[in-house]
Design a protein around this motif. Structure first.
Motif: not given
Length: 320
Positions: A146-151
């Motif tokens: 989930v990109a939002a968790e790493y961005a």
């Protein structure tokens, strides 16, 4: 469920189990290796049962609707499932022969491959056996990120995550010697003998980081990620880096070529000269902007929502 075998397997399992929890299912993970915890605990809505809790796994199998297993725990979990008449989904993280052999030993209702190339390798494996050996259902679920968790905002270091030789520890060391003006980050891995060039002033060694800390402790300090791995069935760390627009310079394993796609910058791990040349080029502002734009575009393409929905549907079908 067996324990975390490595960081990639651990992250994949958690990210696949969370959607089942969100759908209202009761999800438990039974660890099979000894650790520090002695009592069951909750993690992101998942009940985790350590070996030291000394609870009866066979009873849990008898009460379960569906079992999920992977890696070295597949034979024992499948044997119990056959005894109690429970369906088993087997998650395949690599193309090594024991993975396919154990999954095909009998009783697997659903085979889960982490990449299209792994499914193609399974096709080759099963071509040598009667059709009845192959699990009746199959699905590809790419390790969900989930990109939002790493961005985050990229940092300034060139980073390698897990510095054992197979992951490219020697490549990092050679590059750090050739590029003394560049800061490097060497993140200690959870397995394998680590090559940690802490004698070099431009290399900072970071102790092993769990999934929750990767954004702040690793990706927020990383400008370019190195993945000169001799083998990757997918390459989750690279996909995590893409979420921040961090370019990834990688050895062209089939898994990394599939996961990174057009965003990947591929260099043979034996060619340190090429790695140096590529790094010096991509670190230039104009080149970096283009590489970062490709990384973000690939990250968007890998949104896991649809595949996770299909995964949950497949598990629920087994339960019915």
């Amino acid at each position: 469920m067996p324990p975390q075998h490595n960081a990639g397997a651990e992250h994949m399992l958690v990210s696949m189990l969370r959607p089942l929890v969100e759908r209202g299912h009761d999800v438990s993970v039974w660890l099979s290796r000894y650790g520090k915890a002695r009592k069951p605990y909750a993690y992101q809505g998942i009940r985790v049962v350590p070996v030291e809790a000394r609870l009866d796994f066979a009873t849990a199998v008898r009460q379960a609707d569906v079992l999920v297993s992977h890696l070295e725990c597949v034979p024992s979990t499948s044997a119990l499932a056959r005894g109690y008449g429970r369906p088993v989904a087997v998650i395949c993280h690599n193309t090594f022969r024991p993975t396919f052999r154990d999954m095909a030993a009998g009783g697997t209702a659903l085979a889960v491959y982490n990449s299209e190339w792994m499914r193609a390798e399974a096709d080759l494996f099963f071509s040598e056996y009667p059709k009845a050996v192959r699990p009746p259902a199959e699905i590809v679920v790419r390790p969900p990120v989930v990109a939002a968790e790493y961005a985050t905002k990229p940092g300034s270091a060139v980073t390698l995550i897990n510095c054992n030789e197979a992951k490219g520890g020697r490549v990092l060391e050679a590059l750090a010697k050739r590029m003394p003006e560049q800061q490097f980050l060497a993140v200690r891995g959870a397995y394998g003998e680590q090559v940690l060039p802490d004698h070099l002033p431009n290399v900072e060694v970071v102790e092993h980081v769990d999934g929750a800390g990767m954004r702040e402790q690793v990706y927020g300090r990383t400008r370019v990620l190195l993945m000169p791995s001799s083998y990757e069935s997918w390459g989750r760390a690279g996909v995590e880096a893409l979420a921040s627009g961090i370019p990834v310079v990688a050895h062209p394993t089939p898994g990394l070529c599939e996961s990174l796609g057009e965003a990947g910058i591929f260099v043979d791990r034996s060619d340190v000269d090429a790695y140096e040349a590529v790094l010096r080029k991509v670190l230039q502002p104009s080149e970096y902007r283009l590489a970062s734009k490709r990384a973000l575009a690939r990250s968007a393409e890998l949104d896991p929502t649809v595949e996770l929905g299909a995964w949950c549907d497949a598990v629920e079908a087994l339960a019915r």
